[in-house]
Design a protein around this motif. Sequence first.
Motif, PDB file in Angstrom:
ATOM      1  N   ALA A 198       0.834  -1.203   0.000  1.00  0.00           N
ATOM      2  CA  ALA A 198       0.000   0.000   0.000  1.00  0.00           C
ATOM      3  C   ALA A 198       0.868   1.254   0.000  1.00  0.00           C
ATOM      4  O   ALA A 198       0.464   2.308  -0.495  1.00  0.00           O
ATOM      5  CB  ALA A 198      -0.934   0.001   1.212  1.00  0.00           C
ATOM      6  N   GLU A 199       2.082   1.140   0.552  1.00  0.00           N
ATOM      7  CA  GLU A 199       3.003   2.271   0.598  1.00  0.00           C
ATOM      8  C   GLU A 199       3.797   2.349  -0.709  1.00  0.00           C
ATOM      9  O   GLU A 199       3.844   1.390  -1.481  1.00  0.00           O
ATOM     10  CB  GLU A 199       3.957   2.151   1.785  1.00  0.00           C
ATOM     11  N   THR A 200       4.412   3.493  -0.944  1.00  0.00           N
ATOM     12  CA  THR A 200       5.180   3.705  -2.170  1.00  0.00           C
ATOM     13  C   THR A 200       6.622   4.083  -1.840  1.00  0.00           C
ATOM     14  O   THR A 200       6.892   4.772  -0.850  1.00  0.00           O
ATOM     15  CB  THR A 200       4.558   4.824  -3.029  1.00  0.00           C
ATOM     16  N   LEU A 201       7.520   3.631  -2.690  1.00  0.00           N
ATOM     17  CA  LEU A 201       8.926   4.000  -2.565  1.00  0.00           C
ATOM     18  C   LEU A 201       9.167   5.348  -3.256  1.00  0.00           C
ATOM     19  O   LEU A 201       8.626   5.600  -4.328  1.00  0.00           O
ATOM     20  CB  LEU A 201       9.805   2.933  -3.225  1.00  0.00           C
ATOM     21  N   PRO A 202      10.006   6.193  -2.665  1.00  0.00           N
ATOM     22  CA  PRO A 202      10.370   7.435  -3.344  1.00  0.00           C
ATOM     23  C   PRO A 202      11.289   7.147  -4.520  1.00  0.00           C
ATOM     24  O   PRO A 202      11.857   6.064  -4.637  1.00  0.00           O
ATOM     25  CB  PRO A 202      11.069   8.245  -2.245  1.00  0.00           C
ATOM     26  N   PRO A 203      11.445   8.107  -5.439  1.00  0.00           N
ATOM     27  CA  PRO A 203      12.323   7.879  -6.589  1.00  0.00           C
ATOM     28  C   PRO A 203      13.742   7.527  -6.163  1.00  0.00           C
ATOM     29  O   PRO A 203      14.272   8.044  -5.181  1.00  0.00           O
ATOM     30  CB  PRO A 203      12.275   9.228  -7.322  1.00  0.00           C
ATOM     31  N   GLY A 204      14.343   6.631  -6.911  1.00  0.00           N
ATOM     32  CA  GLY A 204      15.707   6.194  -6.618  1.00  0.00           C
ATOM     33  C   GLY A 204      15.865   4.704  -6.880  1.00  0.00           C
ATOM     34  O   GLY A 204      14.936   4.023  -7.330  1.00  0.00           O
ATOM     35  N   SER A 205      17.051   4.182  -6.590  1.00  0.00           N
ATOM     36  CA  SER A 205      17.351   2.753  -6.736  1.00  0.00           C
ATOM     37  C   SER A 205      17.317   2.110  -5.352  1.00  0.00           C
ATOM     38  O   SER A 205      17.966   2.595  -4.407  1.00  0.00           O
ATOM     39  CB  SER A 205      18.723   2.560  -7.383  1.00  0.00           C
ATOM     40  N   TRP A 206      16.581   0.987  -5.231  1.00  0.00           N
ATOM     41  CA  TRP A 206      16.353   0.341  -3.936  1.00  0.00           C
ATOM     42  C   TRP A 206      16.627  -1.162  -4.033  1.00  0.00           C
ATOM     43  O   TRP A 206      16.319  -1.789  -5.048  1.00  0.00           O
ATOM     44  CB  TRP A 206      14.916   0.556  -3.477  1.00  0.00           C
ATOM     45  N   LYS A 207      17.186  -1.699  -2.952  1.00  0.00           N
ATOM     46  CA  LYS A 207      17.310  -3.138  -2.783  1.00  0.00           C
ATOM     47  C   LYS A 207      16.134  -3.599  -1.934  1.00  0.00           C
ATOM     48  O   LYS A 207      16.051  -3.317  -0.742  1.00  0.00           O
ATOM     49  CB  LYS A 207      18.628  -3.494  -2.090  1.00  0.00           C
ATOM     50  N   VAL A 208      15.196  -4.304  -2.571  1.00  0.00           N
ATOM     51  CA  VAL A 208      13.948  -4.700  -1.917  1.00  0.00           C
ATOM     52  C   VAL A 208      14.029  -6.176  -1.541  1.00  0.00           C
ATOM     53  O   VAL A 208      14.462  -7.019  -2.348  1.00  0.00           O
ATOM     54  CB  VAL A 208      12.744  -4.436  -2.852  1.00  0.00           C
ATOM     55  N   SER A 209      13.604  -6.471  -0.315  1.00  0.00           N
ATOM     56  CA  SER A 209      13.549  -7.867   0.142  1.00  0.00           C
ATOM     57  C   SER A 209      12.178  -8.151   0.731  1.00  0.00           C
ATOM     58  O   SER A 209      11.605  -7.308   1.435  1.00  0.00           O
ATOM     59  CB  SER A 209      14.640  -8.151   1.193  1.00  0.00           C
ATOM     60  N   VAL A 210      11.641  -9.344   0.418  1.00  0.00           N
ATOM     61  CA  VAL A 210      10.324  -9.777   0.914  1.00  0.00           C
ATOM     62  C   VAL A 210      10.531 -11.079   1.668  1.00  0.00           C
ATOM     63  O   VAL A 210      11.112 -12.044   1.132  1.00  0.00           O
ATOM     64  CB  VAL A 210       9.328  -9.968  -0.243  1.00  0.00           C
ATOM     65  N   ASP A 211      10.029 -11.112   2.904  1.00  0.00           N
ATOM     66  CA  ASP A 211      10.116 -12.309   3.746  1.00  0.00           C
ATOM     67  C   ASP A 211       8.709 -12.745   4.132  1.00  0.00           C
ATOM     68  O   ASP A 211       7.950 -11.954   4.724  1.00  0.00           O
ATOM     69  CB  ASP A 211      10.938 -12.035   5.001  1.00  0.00           C
ATOM     70  N   VAL A 212       8.374 -14.008   3.800  1.00  0.00           N
ATOM     71  CA  VAL A 212       7.053 -14.564   4.094  1.00  0.00           C
ATOM     72  C   VAL A 212       7.191 -15.524   5.276  1.00  0.00           C
ATOM     73  O   VAL A 212       8.098 -16.370   5.310  1.00  0.00           O
ATOM     74  CB  VAL A 212       6.476 -15.294   2.864  1.00  0.00           C
ATOM     75  N   GLY A 213       6.277 -15.373   6.261  1.00  0.00           N
ATOM     76  CA  GLY A 213       6.288 -16.248   7.433  1.00  0.00           C
ATOM     77  C   GLY A 213       5.094 -17.162   7.511  1.00  0.00           C
ATOM     78  O   GLY A 213       5.123 -18.158   8.247  1.00  0.00           O
ATOM     79  N   PHE A 214       4.017 -16.858   6.774  1.00  0.00           N
ATOM     80  CA  PHE A 214       2.800 -17.681   6.785  1.00  0.00           C
ATOM     81  C   PHE A 214       2.138 -17.572   5.425  1.00  0.00           C
ATOM     82  O   PHE A 214       2.159 -16.478   4.824  1.00  0.00           O
ATOM     83  CB  PHE A 214       1.839 -17.195   7.876  1.00  0.00           C
ATOM     84  N   PRO A 215       1.605 -18.662   4.882  1.00  0.00           N
ATOM     85  CA  PRO A 215       1.387 -20.000   5.462  1.00  0.00           C
ATOM     86  C   PRO A 215       2.617 -20.888   5.429  1.00  0.00           C
ATOM     87  O   PRO A 215       2.575 -22.026   5.927  1.00  0.00           O
ATOM     88  CB  PRO A 215       0.291 -20.568   4.571  1.00  0.00           C
ATOM     89  N   ALA A 216       3.682 -20.377   4.814  1.00  0.00           N
ATOM     90  CA  ALA A 216       4.937 -21.122   4.818  1.00  0.00           C
ATOM     91  C   ALA A 216       6.066 -20.124   4.658  1.00  0.00           C
ATOM     92  O   ALA A 216       5.833 -18.926   4.421  1.00  0.00           O
ATOM     93  CB  ALA A 216       4.951 -22.170   3.688  1.00  0.00           C
ATOM     94  N   LEU A 217       7.272 -20.599   4.818  1.00  0.00           N
ATOM     95  CA  LEU A 217       8.415 -19.699   4.742  1.00  0.00           C
ATOM     96  C   LEU A 217       8.799 -19.450   3.294  1.00  0.00           C
ATOM     97  O   LEU A 217       8.679 -20.328   2.431  1.00  0.00           O
ATOM     98  CB  LEU A 217       9.597 -20.301   5.499  1.00  0.00           C
ATOM     99  N   GLY A 218       9.243 -18.193   3.021  1.00  0.00           N
ATOM    100  CA  GLY A 218       9.698 -17.855   1.685  1.00  0.00           C
ATOM    101  C   GLY A 218      10.438 -16.531   1.705  1.00  0.00           C
ATOM    102  O   GLY A 218      10.262 -15.702   2.606  1.00  0.00           O
ATOM    103  N   HIS A 219      11.310 -16.354   0.716  1.00  0.00           N
ATOM    104  CA  HIS A 219      12.115 -15.124   0.659  1.00  0.00           C
ATOM    105  C   HIS A 219      12.394 -14.782  -0.806  1.00  0.00           C
ATOM    106  O   HIS A 219      12.565 -15.671  -1.652  1.00  0.00           O
ATOM    107  CB  HIS A 219      13.444 -15.300   1.417  1.00  0.00           C
ATOM    108  N   GLY A 220      12.439 -13.477  -1.065  1.00  0.00           N
ATOM    109  CA  GLY A 220      12.784 -12.998  -2.393  1.00  0.00           C
ATOM    110  C   GLY A 220      13.320 -11.586  -2.312  1.00  0.00           C
ATOM    111  O   GLY A 220      12.965 -10.814  -1.408  1.00  0.00           O
ATOM    112  N   ASP A 221      14.206 -11.218  -3.234  1.00  0.00           N
ATOM    113  CA  ASP A 221      14.749  -9.862  -3.244  1.00  0.00           C
ATOM    114  C   ASP A 221      15.040  -9.446  -4.678  1.00  0.00           C
ATOM    115  O   ASP A 221      15.198 -10.287  -5.582  1.00  0.00           O
ATOM    116  CB  ASP A 221      15.987  -9.751  -2.361  1.00  0.00           C
TER     117      ASP A 221
END
Length: 212
Positions: free
Chosen positions: A94-117
Amino acid sequence: MRIRIAFSAVLTALGLMLLTPVAAHAHGDTVKVVVTGQRTGHVTADITWENDGDAVDETVAATVNAISVDGSRTMGPWRLVRDPAAAPAGWTTAETLPPGSWKVSVDVGFPALGHGDLEVAVPVVDPAPGTGAPTASAPAPGTPTTAQPSAGAPSAGPPSAAAPAASTAQVPAAETEGYAVWWTTAGVAATALAGAAVGLVLRRRRMRRRLG
């Protein structure tokens, strides 16, 4: 008879208890997280089951963190929500990143574990070009317009009331002049006739004197 019915119910319950973990783990124990990028600053990601690639139907508990490439700014943690503009596996923030280059990481805890960047670049959006200088709007239909006098030209004012007076004053002057000429001509004629009469009388007197 009652014993058989009770025994059947127990077996059925045990079977359901045994099948439930199997159904719960049919997709696998991990989820696959693919950060797809951003849309107008909102981080987008696809989350599927690692085992079969099906979209996750359950509620996903995940956090999103972002850090600028130079390490000077950090954003998050944010939560992922369903992306109505994407496929069933699509999620976003729902939030937005300001202009620029970003290293984004997503960590999922439910319903199972997962990670992506992923490294995401948010472009600078130029503001809409401003309109030019305001132009004079055309008058609405039926609105009377007044002509503007040009520079250096004398403005034509309302007709002066002295004009009719001048014209009316000229008529009696012309008539008076005509009357004066008429009276002058009549006077000259009368004077000539009077002179002729006097001359005739004098001639008659002279002739009488000569005859007498």
